[in-house]
Design a protein around this motif. Structure first.
Motif, PDB file in Angstrom:
ATOM      1  N   PHE A   3       0.833  -1.203   0.000  1.00  0.00           N
ATOM      2  CA  PHE A   3       0.000   0.000   0.000  1.00  0.00           C
ATOM      3  C   PHE A   3       0.870   1.255   0.000  1.00  0.00           C
ATOM      4  N   VAL A   4       1.894   1.272   0.825  1.00  0.00           N
ATOM      5  CA  VAL A   4       2.803   2.423   0.874  1.00  0.00           C
ATOM      6  C   VAL A   4       3.486   2.606  -0.478  1.00  0.00           C
ATOM      7  N   GLY A   5       3.891   1.502  -1.105  1.00  0.00           N
ATOM      8  CA  GLY A   5       4.525   1.608  -2.418  1.00  0.00           C
ATOM      9  C   GLY A   5       3.599   2.200  -3.459  1.00  0.00           C
ATOM     10  N   VAL A   6       2.337   1.792  -3.446  1.00  0.00           N
ATOM     11  CA  VAL A   6       1.373   2.348  -4.393  1.00  0.00           C
ATOM     12  C   VAL A   6       1.157   3.833  -4.116  1.00  0.00           C
ATOM     13  N   CYS A   7       1.052   4.212  -2.836  1.00  0.00           N
ATOM     14  CA  CYS A   7       0.905   5.628  -2.484  1.00  0.00           C
ATOM     15  C   CYS A   7       2.086   6.442  -2.989  1.00  0.00           C
ATOM     16  N   ASN A   8       3.283   5.906  -2.826  1.00  0.00           N
ATOM     17  CA  ASN A   8       4.473   6.617  -3.284  1.00  0.00           C
ATOM     18  C   ASN A   8       4.465   6.797  -4.793  1.00  0.00           C
ATOM     19  N   HIS A   9       3.946   5.808  -5.496  1.00  0.00           N
ATOM     20  CA  HIS A   9       3.914   5.965  -6.938  1.00  0.00           C
ATOM     21  C   HIS A   9       2.898   7.020  -7.357  1.00  0.00           C
ATOM     22  N   PHE A  10       1.791   7.130  -6.656  1.00  0.00           N
ATOM     23  CA  PHE A  10       0.861   8.223  -6.925  1.00  0.00           C
ATOM     24  C   PHE A  10       1.573   9.563  -6.801  1.00  0.00           C
ATOM     25  N   ASP A  11       2.388   9.705  -5.753  1.00  0.00           N
ATOM     26  CA  ASP A  11       3.132  10.948  -5.567  1.00  0.00           C
ATOM     27  C   ASP A  11       4.119  11.176  -6.700  1.00  0.00           C
ATOM     28  N   THR A  12       4.800  10.121  -7.116  1.00  0.00           N
ATOM     29  CA  THR A  12       5.747  10.240  -8.222  1.00  0.00           C
ATOM     30  C   THR A  12       5.051  10.679  -9.493  1.00  0.00           C
TER      31      THR A  12
ATOM     32  N   MET B  50      -0.302   1.455  12.273  1.00  0.00           N
ATOM     33  CA  MET B  50       0.721   1.215  11.251  1.00  0.00           C
ATOM     34  C   MET B  50       1.175   2.519  10.621  1.00  0.00           C
ATOM     35  N   SER B  51       0.231   3.434  10.426  1.00  0.00           N
ATOM     36  CA  SER B  51       0.587   4.720   9.820  1.00  0.00           C
ATOM     37  C   SER B  51       1.508   5.516  10.735  1.00  0.00           C
ATOM     38  N   LYS B  52       1.208   5.539  12.023  1.00  0.00           N
ATOM     39  CA  LYS B  52       2.000   6.342  12.952  1.00  0.00           C
ATOM     40  C   LYS B  52       3.323   5.674  13.328  1.00  0.00           C
ATOM     41  N   SER B  53       3.411   4.382  13.093  1.00  0.00           N
ATOM     42  CA  SER B  53       4.653   3.684  13.421  1.00  0.00           C
ATOM     43  C   SER B  53       5.746   3.908  12.391  1.00  0.00           C
ATOM     44  N   MET B  54       5.350   4.453  11.244  1.00  0.00           N
ATOM     45  CA  MET B  54       6.354   4.695  10.207  1.00  0.00           C
ATOM     46  C   MET B  54       7.251   5.856  10.617  1.00  0.00           C
ATOM     47  N   ASN B  55       8.540   5.705  10.405  1.00  0.00           N
ATOM     48  CA  ASN B  55       9.471   6.772  10.755  1.00  0.00           C
ATOM     49  C   ASN B  55       9.365   7.882   9.733  1.00  0.00           C
TER      50      ASN B  55
ATOM     51  N   LEU C  24      -0.137   8.949   0.894  1.00  0.00           N
ATOM     52  CA  LEU C  24      -0.211   8.188   2.130  1.00  0.00           C
ATOM     53  C   LEU C  24      -0.826   9.022   3.246  1.00  0.00           C
ATOM     54  N   CYS C  25      -0.396  10.286   3.357  1.00  0.00           N
ATOM     55  CA  CYS C  25      -0.942  11.158   4.395  1.00  0.00           C
ATOM     56  C   CYS C  25      -2.430  11.397   4.183  1.00  0.00           C
ATOM     57  N   LYS C  26      -2.804  11.684   2.950  1.00  0.00           N
ATOM     58  CA  LYS C  26      -4.210  11.972   2.667  1.00  0.00           C
ATOM     59  C   LYS C  26      -5.105  10.769   2.935  1.00  0.00           C
TER      60      LYS C  26
ATOM     61  N   SER D  37      -6.983  17.336  16.375  1.00  0.00           N
ATOM     62  CA  SER D  37      -5.555  17.242  16.072  1.00  0.00           C
ATOM     63  C   SER D  37      -4.887  18.579  16.306  1.00  0.00           C
ATOM     64  N   ASP D  38      -3.660  18.551  16.743  1.00  0.00           N
ATOM     65  CA  ASP D  38      -2.895  19.779  16.925  1.00  0.00           C
ATOM     66  C   ASP D  38      -1.979  20.032  15.742  1.00  0.00           C
ATOM     67  N   GLY D  39      -2.099  19.197  14.716  1.00  0.00           N
ATOM     68  CA  GLY D  39      -1.329  19.409  13.502  1.00  0.00           C
ATOM     69  C   GLY D  39       0.074  18.873  13.551  1.00  0.00           C
ATOM     70  N   LYS D  40       0.438  18.173  14.644  1.00  0.00           N
ATOM     71  CA  LYS D  40       1.822  17.720  14.789  1.00  0.00           C
ATOM     72  C   LYS D  40       2.075  16.375  14.137  1.00  0.00           C
ATOM     73  N   GLU D  41       0.993  15.680  13.776  1.00  0.00           N
ATOM     74  CA  GLU D  41       1.179  14.334  13.240  1.00  0.00           C
ATOM     75  C   GLU D  41       0.745  14.264  11.785  1.00  0.00           C
TER      76      GLU D  41
END
Length: 766
Positions: free
Chosen positions: A545-554, A759-764, A719-721, A651-655
């Protein structure tokens, strides 16, 4: 006068007042006289009308200008009409009274002695007046309204007799057998079919306990005859001149038969072991497919296609209760598999290309388009979606019942290839959007306007993906990296990658979580089933899923520079281009199997050789922001969920969470956009809505997730969206659950959404 007595009888029945006089009096009032009028009598400008009994002749008047309802209430119009009636109106009133009395006799709201009175009248009409034979004679009237009302009244009487006396009406059964067995030389075939369909619909309104017995008694004598008629009418010569007009008798026969097949399909759920006539559409679907590809009028093609759609979506009562997408009833499973095999066989023989989808649209008051509306070349989207869903569900059934990947791989790839070509031929992009650049985008483009069909199609492709993946892993314990890459490439080329499909949909709705909430609350779609299955898959395939999201960005960074609006007189202003961002991403990203998706040469997004469309994935864009806004206009939320007490932004906008903004109104109406602080807004893809600061630079940068130039990381816009959208959905469901406002227990769904959030928040962050 008889007409006055009929009017009074109508008022009494309508009000539920007991009929005071003896039953013979009322049976004689509504007894039909179907004799032909004298030569030269043209009352009401209609020849061959049934005459009426005594007392009417002196009140016949051909001038109907004074016949005006005294009220707009249709239910009282008969009782308040002028006494100047011609025989046709009297007969229509008598037919209306018969149908009304059957309805009242079956209603538990009417007093028992009143219902018993109605039953006595019916016994007299059937036994003494032979009203059923007169109604059958009236079916052949040239007056279509009289014929239709006679059909409805006859159906009511046959149903009443079946329920009260547990017996079939003999004159009606003889008429039906003669019409069906005598086809094509017999008359009254369409009337026979419409009447039988009406009886079936009346029976299905009965209490569930009584339905099965009544249906079996009704259909058993006609079972073999209906099977023979099915073959006879669908193997007819449809290229003959009899079918050139949509108003011909032959066309009416087919339309009546389609209505009957639909009633038989609906009635199938009531019988544990369906009759042959209820299964024939599944077992001999090739006849229907041949009719669809013939030269019959388009209206018949469309009705048959929509009937096939109902077939593939059909579930037995046991299957509906279990909630399983897979059929549990052996007979239905067998029939659906037979239908699927035949459908896929003809699809692989380019059957889809033989079906024209350019049927003329209908407009209010006219058959022509309004000025400025160009309908030339437009495809019938309803039929397009129906055909697509038939093929996708057929693939789902076939694959689910296959034991090995080898059994289905070739047929599946061929069918999906035909379907993709079919979509490419008939789906025209809107003026604000670009052509689909990836096969997985076609699903949302085809089905976006029909929610229930869209999620049925998405779930079918998701189940196909899951089954093929299971078969693949079952055949080999450990798959090499090359095999994984080949599999991902095949999935994208086939247009059924579940992550792509889900992201394209989120993109079309501008990542609005309230749209997803509406789908979850609605009982009209299978979105809940789809989302639960997809979230389970997402937990297992998070890296994909992350790989597909990254390709959308690319994809977007390659063709959308950060500075999407060039200020006046600053056309040479320095601007970081998408190409440089892409190169930076590729240089920084580790070359793992999942990271390969970030590269423009990633095999996951590269089609097989010769497939130009998938190869152009990096050379095209999806819908623009304006187009997404217009799509959102058709997906208005059922409830304003932000109106609850604790709906403030938590949300405070920090994440990497976002703010909710209300955009100004535009010509397409107000569209609420949820924008993430780390995302590329739709505005950045649509220069018309970008804000420019006085200095000429955009007020906000599109790529706010970028790190410093010394440590450039992959863009995580998509991924963020997408994860932010799911987080907002989780919060909304939790709020409603705390107030006991959610229509069912969402605990399992919330658990899955919570896992995605972890899983989303565990990503560095990079």
């Amino acid at each position: 006068m008889k007409i006055s007595l009929l009017q009074q009888m109508y008022k009494d029945i309508l009000a539920g007042i007991p009929l005071a006089r003896e039953s013979h009096h009322y049976s004689s009032l509504i007894n039909l006289c179907v004799e032909q009028p004298p030569e030269g009598d043209e009352s009401c400008h209609q020849q061959h009308l049934p005459s009426t009994a005594g007392g009417i002749g002196s009140h016949q008047d051909t001038d109907m200008s004074d016949v005006v309802p005294a009220t707009d209430d249709l239910s009282n119009s008969f009782a308040n009409m002028s006494s100047s009636f011609c025989p046709r109106e009297v007969t229509l009133l008598q037919l209306t009274l018969i149908k009304m009395m059957v309805t009242k006799a079956e209603s538990q709201e009417i007093e028992l002695h009143t219902r018993q009175k109605y039953c006595e009248i019916f016994v007299l009409l059937l036994k003494e007046a032979k009203i059923d034979s007169k109604l059958i004679h009236l079916l052949g009237s040239d007056d279509r309204l009289l014929s239709h009302m006679a059909s409805q009244s006859l159906a009511s009487l046959v149903y009443f007799q079946l329920k009260e006396e547990d017996a079939l009406n003999v004159p009606w059964l003889s008429f039906s057998l003669a019409a069906l067995l005598g086809f094509p030389g017999s008359a009254g075939v369409a009337d026979c079919l419409w009447t039988l369909a009406a009886i079936l619909k009346e029976t299905l309104k009965d209490a569930p306990v009584a339905r099965a017995g009544a249906l079996k008694k009704l259909l058993a004598p006609l079972d073999a005859v209906l099977e023979g008629f099915y073959s006879a009418i669908l193997l007819h010569h449809f290229d003959s001149h009899h079918y050139t007009s949509p108003y011909s008798e032959a066309t009416n026969n087919l339309i009546g038969f389609i209505d009957l097949l639909e009633a038989l399909l609906i009635s199938r759920i009531e019988l544990e072991l369906p009759l042959r006539c209820q299964r024939i559409l599944f077992l001999k679907v090739s006849y229907v497919l041949n009719v669809i590809s013939s030269s019959i009028p388009y209206v018949i093609k469309k009705k048959f296609i929509l009937l096939l759609k109902k077939c593939v979506l059909y579930k037995s009562r046991e299957d509906a209760k279990s909630g399983s997408p897979f059929l549990q009833t052996p007979a239905l499973c067998e029939d659906m598999l037979a239908l699927s095999n035949v459908v896929l066989q003809v699809v692989n023989l380019t059957w889809l290309n033989q079906i024209p989808l350019s049927g003329k649209s209908s407009y209010f008051g006219s058959s022509e388009a309004a000025p400025g509306h160009d309908s030339q070349g437009a495809s019938d989207q309803t039929v397009l979606r129906a055909l697509s869903l038939v093929v996708l569900k057929a693939l789902e059934f076939k694959i689910h019942n296959s034991a090995t990947e080898a059994e289905i791989k070739g047929d599946f790839e061929s069918s999906m290839s035909q379907l993709l070509m079919f979509w490419r031929s008939h789906v025209k992009p809107s003026p604000q959007s670009h052509p689909a650049g990836h096969h997985c985008e076609w699903l949302s483009l085809v089905f976006m306007e029909q929610d229930d069909d869209m999620w049925e199609a998405a779930q079918a492709l998701l189940l196909i993906y899951l089954k093929l993946d299971r078969l693949r892993h079952g055949a080999a314990d450990n798959l090499s990296q090359k095999e994984e890459e080949s599999w991902q490439s095949l999935v994208h080329a086939g247009g059924y990658n579940p992550h792509c499909i889900f992201l394209f949909f989120l993109e079309k709705i501008a990542f609005d979580s309230t749209v997803l909430l509406d789908f979850l609350i609605s009982s009209e779609t299978c979105f809940l089933e789809y989302l639960v299955r997809y979230l389970k898959l997402l937990g297992k395939e998070w890296h994909q899923f992350v790989g597909v999201c990254n390709h959308f960005d690319t994809r977007y960074s390659t063709f959308h520079p950060v500075c999407s609006v060039k200020p006046p007189h600053r056309e040479k202003q320095s601007c970081v281009t998408g190409e440089s961002l892409q190169n930076a991403v590729c240089a920084a990203a580790p070359q793992t199997p999942m990271a390969l998706a970030r590269s423009p040469n990633c095999p996951m997004f590269t089609a097989r050789q010769g497939d130009n469309e998938a190869a152009e994935w990096n050379q095209s864009d999806s819908l623009t922001g304006a187009d997404s806004a217009s799509l959102l206009g058709s997906l208005q939320s059922l409830v304003n969920y932000d109106s609850s007490e604790d709906s403030e932004v938590e949300s405070d906008g920090k994440e990497c969470l976002g703010n909710t903004k209300q955009l100004p109104s535009n010509s397409e109406g107000e569209v609420r956009r949820r924008e993430t602080g780390c995302s590329c807004r739709d505005d950045d893809r649509n220069p018309r809505t970008s804000e420019v600061s006085p200095k000429g630079s955009p007020t906000s940068s599109c790529w706010t997730c970028m790190a410093s130039p010394d440590n450039i990381a992959p863009l995580r816009v998509m991924l963020c969206k997408s994860t932010k959208c799911l987080e907002e959905l989780q919060e909304a469901i939790s709020r409603l659950q705390r107030r006991n406002l959610f229509p069912y227990n969402p605990s399992a769904l919330l658990k899955l959404l919570s896992h995605v959030e972890k899983m989303s928040k565990s990503m560095n962050p990079q």
